[in-house]
Scaffold this motif. Structure first.
Motif, PDB file in Angstrom:
ATOM      1  N   SER A 186      22.226  17.584  37.641  1.00 39.94           N
ATOM      2  CA  SER A 186      22.295  16.623  36.535  1.00 39.94           C
ATOM      3  C   SER A 186      23.339  15.539  36.792  1.00 39.94           C
ATOM      4  O   SER A 186      23.285  14.466  36.191  1.00 39.94           O
ATOM      5  CB  SER A 186      22.609  17.350  35.228  1.00 39.94           C
ATOM      6  OG  SER A 186      23.881  17.993  35.300  1.00 39.94           O
ATOM      7  N   GLY A 187      24.281  15.812  37.685  1.00 41.83           N
ATOM      8  CA  GLY A 187      25.300  14.819  38.006  1.00 41.83           C
ATOM      9  C   GLY A 187      24.966  14.010  39.240  1.00 41.83           C
ATOM     10  O   GLY A 187      25.835  13.289  39.742  1.00 41.83           O
ATOM     11  N   HIS A 188      23.738  14.133  39.719  1.00 43.64           N
ATOM     12  CA  HIS A 188      23.340  13.420  40.941  1.00 43.64           C
ATOM     13  C   HIS A 188      22.159  12.490  40.661  1.00 43.64           C
ATOM     14  O   HIS A 188      21.443  12.633  39.667  1.00 43.64           O
ATOM     15  CB  HIS A 188      22.962  14.420  42.032  1.00 43.64           C
ATOM     16  CG  HIS A 188      24.143  15.089  42.663  1.00 43.64           C
ATOM     17  ND1 HIS A 188      24.758  14.607  43.795  1.00 43.64           N
ATOM     18  CD2 HIS A 188      24.834  16.198  42.292  1.00 43.64           C
ATOM     19  CE1 HIS A 188      25.766  15.394  44.119  1.00 43.64           C
ATOM     20  NE2 HIS A 188      25.836  16.376  43.226  1.00 43.64           N
ATOM     21  N   ASN A 189      21.969  11.547  41.584  1.00 42.54           N
ATOM     22  CA  ASN A 189      20.858  10.609  41.495  1.00 42.54           C
ATOM     23  C   ASN A 189      19.617  11.254  42.104  1.00 42.54           C
ATOM     24  O   ASN A 189      19.458  11.293  43.332  1.00 42.54           O
ATOM     25  CB  ASN A 189      21.211   9.314  42.235  1.00 42.54           C
ATOM     26  CG  ASN A 189      20.293   8.166  41.865  1.00 42.54           C
ATOM     27  OD1 ASN A 189      19.696   8.165  40.798  1.00 42.54           O
ATOM     28  ND2 ASN A 189      20.191   7.185  42.743  1.00 42.54           N
ATOM     29  N   CYS A 190      18.752  11.792  41.255  1.00 41.36           N
ATOM     30  CA  CYS A 190      17.548  12.490  41.715  1.00 41.36           C
ATOM     31  C   CYS A 190      16.361  11.542  41.621  1.00 41.36           C
ATOM     32  O   CYS A 190      16.102  10.962  40.562  1.00 41.36           O
ATOM     33  CB  CYS A 190      17.315  13.748  40.877  1.00 41.36           C
ATOM     34  SG  CYS A 190      18.627  14.970  41.052  1.00 41.36           S
TER      35      CYS A 190
END
Length: 321
Positions: free
Chosen positions: A185-189
């Motif tokens: 959730s804290g990454h650019n997916c």
């Protein structure tokens, strides 16, 4: 031409989806094909096909007649092969559709080998990511990568699909490597279908993750290039990024999680009965080419294992500096 020849024309028209396509396979003009069909219907005293400007459809009588005709023709073909002991040759035109990326990477490069072995065969390969109507648009076979639902069409699995979470080392260097699904959730997916959840399988069974990223696109190939450029994390198939994983350009993350195992590469075709030789040979060719351990998996696990062993050393070296 005998009445038996009229039966073959009728079966070819139904299998090909149009009189013109059947005519090309049999070396007859559409006018001759139409005349033979009318003669057959006149002799039977029943309409077999409903004809429109774009396609044909079986009547109720035609459906029952077709099922019996293809059984007869298949029996004759089997009997001839038994007596002659010769392999049937692929002839005519084979119309194939495949997903754009997969077709470009794993179908087109191998067509030369297949066509060299079948010199009397022409191939019409249409690459599209749209869901095409195989029967209505006259395709002999479609390559689809999916978890298939119930269908009146016939599906044959020709290769497994392994989907993994991955990123470029440059992205992980800037943002760190996630150690749990929650950390995503804290990454650019990155995904090419807005709002679509990643359906994963892990140690405790199926789980869904809704990716949140800064790139919006309708192209899976754009997502692939963005992952390679270090923009974010993607869920990619190994058939799409095998060389990059083997070379270390991409790194697998959270290896205990992967895409659904029910997704596979399938060959789809209209009917088991009266399967044209060209279709059978093409599907057999791809099945043998890919196999249960496809060539695009070569070198991936060794490269990722080497990367995993090197990661603790890189962290220590960074701490020392």
């Amino acid at each position: 031409m005998s009445n038996f020849g009229d039966l073959e024309i009728f079966a070819r028209v139904v299998a090909a989806g149009s009189m013109s396509a059947a005519g090309r396979e049999l070396g007859l003009s559409p006018a001759v094909v139409s005349k033979r069909l009318r003669r057959l219907e006149d002799r039977l005293g029943s309409r077999l096909l409903q004809r429109t400007t774009r396609q044909i459809a079986l009547t109720e009588a035609g459906q029952g007649f077709y099922e019996r005709v293809v059984a007869i023709l298949a029996g004759v073909e089997e009997a001839e092969a038994f007596v002659s002991r010769r392999s049937a040759m692929a002839r005519g035109t084979l119309k194939v559709t495949a997903p754009t990326s997969f077709g470009r990477l794993h179908v087109a490069p191998h067509l030369g080998t297949f066509m060299e072995a079948n010199p009397d065969l022409a191939i019409n390969l249409v690459l599209t990511d749209d869901f095409v109507d195989i029967v209505g648009e006259g395709y002999d076979v479609a390559i689809r990568i999916a978890e298939l639902a119930d269908s009146s069409l016939v599906a044959r699995k020709i290769a497994p699909v392994r989907r993994i979470l991955c990123a470029a080392p440059s992205y992980l260097k800037r943002h760190g490597t996630p150690q749990s699904l929650e950390a995503l959730s804290g990454h650019n997916c990155l995904t090419h279908v807005s709002g679509e959840a990643w359906r994963l399988e892990g140690p405790n069974g199926p789980v869904s993750v809704r990716p949140n990223g800064t790139l919006m696109t309708n192209s899976s190939e754009v997502v692939r290039e963005a992952v390679l450029a270090g923009i974010g994390i993607g869920l990619r198939s190994t058939w799409d990024i095998g060389p990059e994983l083997a070379s270390g350009e991409l790194v697998q993350i959270l290896p205990e999680y992967g895409g659904s195992r029910n997704i596979a590469v399938h060959a789809i075709y209209p009917s088991r009965q009266f399967l044209p030789v060209k279709v059978r040979l093409f599907i057999d060719f791809l099945t043998d080419l890919y196999g249960p351990s496809p060539y695009w998996e070569n070198g991936i696990d060794a490269a990722q294992d080497a990367g995993s062993r090197a990661e603790p050393l890189r962290r220590v070296a960074s701490a020392v500096r």
